[in-house]
Design a protein around this motif. Structure first.
Motif, PDB file in Angstrom:
ATOM      1  N   VAL A 292      -0.522   8.632   8.051  1.00  0.00           N
ATOM      2  CA  VAL A 292       0.247   8.987   6.869  1.00  0.00           C
ATOM      3  C   VAL A 292      -0.634   8.836   5.639  1.00  0.00           C
ATOM      4  O   VAL A 292      -1.589   8.059   5.625  1.00  0.00           O
ATOM      5  N   GLN A 293      -0.289   9.558   4.584  1.00  0.00           N
ATOM      6  CA  GLN A 293      -1.080   9.515   3.367  1.00  0.00           C
ATOM      7  C   GLN A 293      -0.798   8.246   2.563  1.00  0.00           C
ATOM      8  O   GLN A 293      -1.693   7.684   1.936  1.00  0.00           O
ATOM      9  N   ALA A 294       0.425   7.758   2.574  1.00  0.00           N
ATOM     10  CA  ALA A 294       0.785   6.596   1.767  1.00  0.00           C
ATOM     11  C   ALA A 294       1.087   5.401   2.682  1.00  0.00           C
ATOM     12  O   ALA A 294       0.178   4.829   3.263  1.00  0.00           O
ATOM     13  N   ASP A 295       2.377   5.022   2.834  1.00  0.00           N
ATOM     14  CA  ASP A 295       2.737   3.821   3.582  1.00  0.00           C
ATOM     15  C   ASP A 295       3.396   4.176   4.917  1.00  0.00           C
ATOM     16  O   ASP A 295       4.392   4.908   4.932  1.00  0.00           O
ATOM     17  N   PRO A 296       2.923   3.623   6.023  1.00  0.00           N
ATOM     18  CA  PRO A 296       3.632   3.825   7.289  1.00  0.00           C
ATOM     19  C   PRO A 296       5.065   3.275   7.245  1.00  0.00           C
ATOM     20  O   PRO A 296       5.992   3.889   7.760  1.00  0.00           O
ATOM     21  N   TRP A 297       5.237   2.087   6.659  1.00  0.00           N
ATOM     22  CA  TRP A 297       6.555   1.455   6.536  1.00  0.00           C
ATOM     23  C   TRP A 297       6.785   1.128   5.069  1.00  0.00           C
ATOM     24  O   TRP A 297       5.964   0.467   4.441  1.00  0.00           O
ATOM     25  N   HIS A 298       7.934   1.550   4.549  1.00  0.00           N
ATOM     26  CA  HIS A 298       8.216   1.360   3.120  1.00  0.00           C
ATOM     27  C   HIS A 298       9.684   0.951   2.972  1.00  0.00           C
ATOM     28  O   HIS A 298      10.584   1.768   3.135  1.00  0.00           O
TER      29      HIS A 298
END
Length: 382
Positions: A292-298
């Motif tokens: 993923v480009q940002a966070d896998p878990w958010h």
């Protein structure tokens, strides 16, 4: 022998869902008998809708989709008990061709619905998968959705079970679930977004005001975020919010985020009062979020979240598990992080990390610039 026969009869006429059962008739309605065209050259919408309506009219039945590619140009509406069943997801395929933005299937105010063993392929820019609204005792089994803007949207439902759902090349959400209070089970969900360079604004699993849900043996690959849990009424938190979710949306306006509905589709108001304020009691077991480009878990707003033997992988510019100030009582057990900037970004309360491995974290394992230190034990790094 008589007992065995009675048991087999019960199994053949009921939908079972984690302790619930809903009786269904076993009459089969073959869409080919209604004039559906398996070659995909002619519009089969009317034929399939008529078969669905006839099955519902007799109290439920099996609408059978034989192998073939069946063109649909309008939403297939399900508003009663029915089992829509194909041969396999690869051989029995609904192909959408819409002039505007529409769902392939809309399940509205229905009880006792089964979708199994068929595929949905979206063509053009206006395709959406399956929309579930205000429906209960729903089973989704062995379904494949390809190249749709949104794979599955679940809203105001209960007693909902998904097993073996494959969604390929989605553009916005793979699965979005909201306003659900208990009994949401998802197993073997496989979501693969278009490459981030092609489609930067996508989330694998988006949860908003969901209480009592279990997710197992699933993976969310590609896009901006793997799993995102938030409230649509919560304040946004700066750089972590994807631009396509701005501006802030009020709960009464959620319907504006989905494509317009046909005027003849029953639809309940989104303004009903909720009796809980968080995503709560979410359990994730063997769920992978990768590339993923940002966070896998958010997690922005959650209460009582458990991650067991899950994965955060290839988040080069993000945080493996990002916990906002609204995330409370989070347990992370035997998690694995691989290739990213920050392992855990912690702004939360009551965080416990037990076991697990962090590999190739380039900046810091746990963000210590915030006051709420998590409890950490047996966490290894390499």
């Amino acid at each position: 022998m008589q007992i065995v026969r009675i048991l087999l009869l019960c199994l053949s006429t009921s939908v079972f869902f984690h302790g619930y059962s809903y009786a269904q008739r076993t009459t089969t309605f073959n869409i080919d008998n209604y004039g559906a065209d398996y070659t995909g050259n002619k519009d089969s919408t009317h034929a399939i809708q008529t078969a669905i309506n006839d099955a519902i009219a007799v109290g439920g039945g099996i609408v059978y989709i034989p192998p073939g590619n069946y063109l649909i140009t309008q939403t297939l509406v399900v508003n009663g008990s029915v089992n829509i069943q194909g041969s396999t997801p690869r051989s029995s395929n609904l192909v959408t061709r819409f002039n505007g933005l529409s769902w392939a299937i809309g399940v509205y105010q229905a009880t006792g619905v089964v979708l199994r063993d068929f595929g949905i392929s979206c063509t053009g820019a206006g395709g959406y998968g399956v929309d579930f609204e205000n429906s209960f005792i729903v089973t989704v089994l062995n379904i494949q959705v390809t190249a749709c803007n949104i794979g599955v949207w679940i809203d105001n439902t209960g007693n909902f079970d998904i097993t073996s759902l494959n969604i390929w090349n989605f553009k916005s959400y793979c699965v979005r679930a909201q306003n659900i209070n208990g009994d949401l089970f998802m197993t073997k969900i496989h979501c693969n977004s278009l490459p981030w360079s092609v489609n930067p604004n996508s989330i694998g699993l988006y949860l908003s005001v969901v209480s009592g849900a279990k997710f197992t043996d699933s993976d969310f690959l590609g896009g901006s975020y793997g799993v995102w849990a938030d409230l649509v009424t919560s304040s946004r938190d700066g750089p972590h919010i994807p631009p396509f979710l701005l501006p802030e949306v009020n709960i009464t306006d959620v319907a504006s985020l989905r494509p317009p509905k046909r005027s003849d589709v029953p639809f309940l108001s989104k303004s009903k009062v909720r009796n809980w304020d968080y995503n709560s009691w979410l359990q994730f077991t063997s769920v992978d979020c990768d590339t993923v480009q940002a966070d896998p878990w958010h997690f922005v707003s959650t209460w009582g979240t458990q991650l067991t033997e899950c994965w955060s992988g290839s988040f080069l510019s993000g945080t493996g598990i990002w916990l906002g100030p609204g995330a409370k009582q989070v347990s992370i057990v035997n998690h694995q992080w691989q290739t990213g900037m920050i392992g855990v970004g912690n702004n939360a309360e009551g965080i416990s990390i037990t076991g697990g491995i962090m590999g190739q974290i380039t900046r810091t394992m746990i963000d210590t610039s915030i006051p709420n230190e998590p409890t950490v034990s047996n966490l290894r790094q390499f």
